[in-house]
Design a protein around this motif. Structure first.
Motif, mmCIF file in Angstrom:
data_model
loop_
_atom_site.group_PDB
_atom_site.id
_atom_site.type_symbol
_atom_site.label_atom_id
_atom_site.label_comp_id
_atom_site.label_asym_id
_atom_site.label_seq_id
_atom_site.Cartn_x
_atom_site.Cartn_y
_atom_site.Cartn_z
ATOM 1 N N ARG A 79 0.819 -1.211 0.000
ATOM 2 C CA ARG A 79 0.000 0.000 0.000
ATOM 3 C C ARG A 79 0.853 1.261 0.000
ATOM 4 O O ARG A 79 0.360 2.346 -0.219
ATOM 5 C CB ARG A 79 -0.958 -0.010 1.181
ATOM 6 C CG ARG A 79 -0.263 0.053 2.523
ATOM 7 C CD ARG A 79 -1.238 -0.090 3.679
ATOM 8 N NE ARG A 79 -0.525 -0.269 4.915
ATOM 9 C CZ ARG A 79 -0.173 -1.418 5.436
ATOM 10 N NH1 ARG A 79 -0.470 -2.534 4.814
ATOM 11 N NH2 ARG A 79 0.483 -1.475 6.573
ATOM 12 N N GLY A 80 2.149 1.139 0.336
ATOM 13 C CA GLY A 80 3.069 2.263 0.257
ATOM 14 C C GLY A 80 3.170 3.133 1.494
ATOM 15 O O GLY A 80 3.881 4.128 1.490
ATOM 16 N N PHE A 81 2.491 2.784 2.580
ATOM 17 C CA PHE A 81 2.600 3.540 3.818
ATOM 18 C C PHE A 81 2.329 2.628 5.007
ATOM 19 O O PHE A 81 1.809 1.538 4.859
ATOM 20 C CB PHE A 81 1.657 4.757 3.835
ATOM 21 C CG PHE A 81 0.190 4.420 3.774
ATOM 22 C CD1 PHE A 81 -0.552 4.261 4.934
ATOM 23 C CD2 PHE A 81 -0.453 4.279 2.556
ATOM 24 C CE1 PHE A 81 -1.907 3.954 4.872
ATOM 25 C CE2 PHE A 81 -1.804 3.979 2.480
ATOM 26 C CZ PHE A 81 -2.526 3.815 3.644
ATOM 27 N N GLU A 112 -3.852 -4.518 5.396
ATOM 28 C CA GLU A 112 -4.667 -3.422 4.901
ATOM 29 C C GLU A 112 -6.095 -3.512 5.403
ATOM 30 O O GLU A 112 -6.731 -2.499 5.665
ATOM 31 C CB GLU A 112 -4.653 -3.407 3.375
ATOM 32 C CG GLU A 112 -3.275 -3.066 2.833
ATOM 33 C CD GLU A 112 -3.249 -3.025 1.332
ATOM 34 O OE1 GLU A 112 -4.271 -2.673 0.723
ATOM 35 O OE2 GLU A 112 -2.197 -3.325 0.758
ATOM 36 N N SER A 113 -6.634 -4.713 5.549
ATOM 37 C CA SER A 113 -8.020 -4.854 5.967
ATOM 38 C C SER A 113 -8.237 -4.427 7.409
ATOM 39 O O SER A 113 -9.354 -4.183 7.819
ATOM 40 C CB SER A 113 -8.477 -6.301 5.791
ATOM 41 O OG SER A 113 -7.699 -7.151 6.607
ATOM 42 N N SER A 114 -7.153 -4.304 8.177
ATOM 43 C CA SER A 114 -7.308 -3.965 9.587
ATOM 44 C C SER A 114 -7.825 -2.549 9.794
ATOM 45 O O SER A 114 -8.293 -2.214 10.857
ATOM 46 C CB SER A 114 -5.978 -4.139 10.319
ATOM 47 O OG SER A 114 -5.028 -3.215 9.834
ATOM 48 N N SER A 115 -7.757 -1.701 8.770
ATOM 49 C CA SER A 115 -8.177 -0.310 8.951
ATOM 50 C C SER A 115 -9.657 -0.197 9.244
ATOM 51 O O SER A 115 -10.102 0.756 9.857
ATOM 52 C CB SER A 115 -7.854 0.494 7.697
ATOM 53 O OG SER A 115 -8.634 0.014 6.622
ATOM 54 N N SER A 116 -10.437 -1.155 8.785
ATOM 55 C CA SER A 116 -11.872 -1.070 9.007
ATOM 56 C C SER A 116 -12.327 -1.962 10.162
ATOM 57 O O SER A 116 -13.507 -2.086 10.413
ATOM 58 C CB SER A 116 -12.616 -1.466 7.734
ATOM 59 O OG SER A 116 -12.251 -2.779 7.359
ATOM 60 N N THR A 127 -6.124 8.134 11.089
ATOM 61 C CA THR A 127 -4.850 8.272 10.370
ATOM 62 C C THR A 127 -4.865 7.439 9.103
ATOM 63 O O THR A 127 -4.397 7.870 8.048
ATOM 64 C CB THR A 127 -3.686 7.862 11.283
ATOM 65 O OG1 THR A 127 -3.733 8.641 12.477
ATOM 66 C CG2 THR A 127 -2.355 8.054 10.599
ATOM 67 N N TRP A 128 -5.422 6.225 9.185
ATOM 68 C CA TRP A 128 -5.500 5.348 8.010
ATOM 69 C C TRP A 128 -6.344 6.009 6.920
ATOM 70 O O TRP A 128 -5.943 6.062 5.768
ATOM 71 C CB TRP A 128 -6.118 4.012 8.413
ATOM 72 C CG TRP A 128 -6.145 3.026 7.287
ATOM 73 C CD1 TRP A 128 -7.047 2.958 6.272
ATOM 74 C CD2 TRP A 128 -5.206 1.995 7.037
ATOM 75 N NE1 TRP A 128 -6.741 1.943 5.422
ATOM 76 C CE2 TRP A 128 -5.617 1.331 5.864
ATOM 77 C CE3 TRP A 128 -4.067 1.557 7.698
ATOM 78 C CZ2 TRP A 128 -4.916 0.257 5.334
ATOM 79 C CZ3 TRP A 128 -3.389 0.474 7.164
ATOM 80 C CH2 TRP A 128 -3.808 -0.158 6.001
ATOM 81 N N ARG A 129 -7.508 6.530 7.282
ATOM 82 C CA ARG A 129 -8.387 7.164 6.285
ATOM 83 C C ARG A 129 -7.695 8.352 5.621
ATOM 84 O O ARG A 129 -7.753 8.510 4.409
ATOM 85 C CB ARG A 129 -9.691 7.613 6.935
ATOM 86 C CG ARG A 129 -10.676 6.492 7.179
ATOM 87 C CD ARG A 129 -12.071 7.005 7.513
ATOM 88 N NE ARG A 129 -12.078 7.882 8.671
ATOM 89 C CZ ARG A 129 -12.323 7.484 9.917
ATOM 90 N NH1 ARG A 129 -12.576 6.220 10.171
ATOM 91 N NH2 ARG A 129 -12.302 8.339 10.920
ATOM 92 N N ARG A 130 -7.033 9.180 6.409
ATOM 93 C CA ARG A 130 -6.352 10.352 5.843
ATOM 94 C C ARG A 130 -5.198 9.932 4.945
ATOM 95 O O ARG A 130 -4.990 10.523 3.891
ATOM 96 C CB ARG A 130 -5.870 11.264 6.962
ATOM 97 C CG ARG A 130 -7.020 11.977 7.636
ATOM 98 C CD ARG A 130 -6.558 12.900 8.712
ATOM 99 N NE ARG A 130 -7.698 13.580 9.301
ATOM 100 C CZ ARG A 130 -7.617 14.377 10.326
ATOM 101 N NH1 ARG A 130 -6.454 14.632 10.889
ATOM 102 N NH2 ARG A 130 -8.699 14.956 10.807
ATOM 103 N N SER A 131 -4.442 8.931 5.350
ATOM 104 C CA SER A 131 -3.320 8.460 4.529
ATOM 105 C C SER A 131 -3.815 7.879 3.223
ATOM 106 O O SER A 131 -3.235 8.112 2.157
ATOM 107 C CB SER A 131 -2.501 7.414 5.291
ATOM 108 O OG SER A 131 -1.965 7.974 6.459
ATOM 109 N N THR A 132 -4.893 7.110 3.283
ATOM 110 C CA THR A 132 -5.454 6.507 2.076
ATOM 111 C C THR A 132 -5.958 7.596 1.129
ATOM 112 O O THR A 132 -5.738 7.532 -0.077
ATOM 113 C CB THR A 132 -6.592 5.544 2.443
ATOM 114 O OG1 THR A 132 -6.071 4.557 3.341
ATOM 115 C CG2 THR A 132 -7.140 4.848 1.219
ATOM 116 N N ALA A 133 -6.605 8.615 1.665
ATOM 117 C CA ALA A 133 -7.108 9.707 0.832
ATOM 118 C C ALA A 133 -5.962 10.455 0.154
ATOM 119 O O ALA A 133 -6.089 10.893 -0.997
ATOM 120 C CB ALA A 133 -7.942 10.666 1.674
#
Length: 146
Positions: A79-81, A112-116, A127-133
């Motif tokens: 995912r790059g971060f 990656e699935s752990s964010s939700s 932080t995950w949502r902002r990084s993904t955006a």
């Protein structure tokens, strides 16, 4: 540690450091990123981490420590971060099943699935949502308009 020239050499330099559940996130000039939980953690059953246990019976003895090479680590995720907010990244060491820790927010994993995940701490989710955006942002879209 100060002479490290890469994420891997930094992680090798801190092997065996005795900080409890310390998240070490690093990047290097080669474009590599990584996350390592560095600690000296005893091998113990889960019950031995949360409540007092009778120390005189021998039933709850620690069985050495979890080796540095088995500590949770992520290098260059697709995912790059990397996102961490002092959350627990695993509840047990994958190869051995050793109980990992009690001193962190609920397990959210490196995946990656752990964010939700409903157990993901709010700060980590935000932080995950902002990084993904930001992944879809382009430098020109962030410039000031006259």
């Amino acid at each position: 540690m100060l002479a490290a020239t890469s994420v891997d050499s930094l992680f090798q330099a801190v092997r065996g450091w005795g900080l409890i559940d310390h998240n070490l996130v690093a990047a290097d000039t080669g474009g590599h990123i990584g996350h390592l939980v560095r600690a000296v953690i005893p091998r113990r059953p889960a019950i031995n981490g949360w409540l007092p246990v009778p120390g005189w019976t021998g039933e709850h003895e620690w069985d050495g420590v979890i080796p540095a090479e088995q500590m949770p680590r992520v290098d260059d995720p697709a995912r790059g971060f990397i996102v961490t907010a002092n959350n627990r990244v695993v509840t047990a060491i994958p190869d051995t099943g050793d109980y990992f820790c009690t001193d962190a927010h609920p397990h959210t994993g490196h995946g990656e699935s752990s964010s939700s995940s409903p157990s993901s701490p709010p700060r980590r989710r935000r932080t995950w949502r902002r990084s993904t955006a930001m992944m879809s942002a382009h430098p020109l879209s962030c410039s000031r308009q006259p």
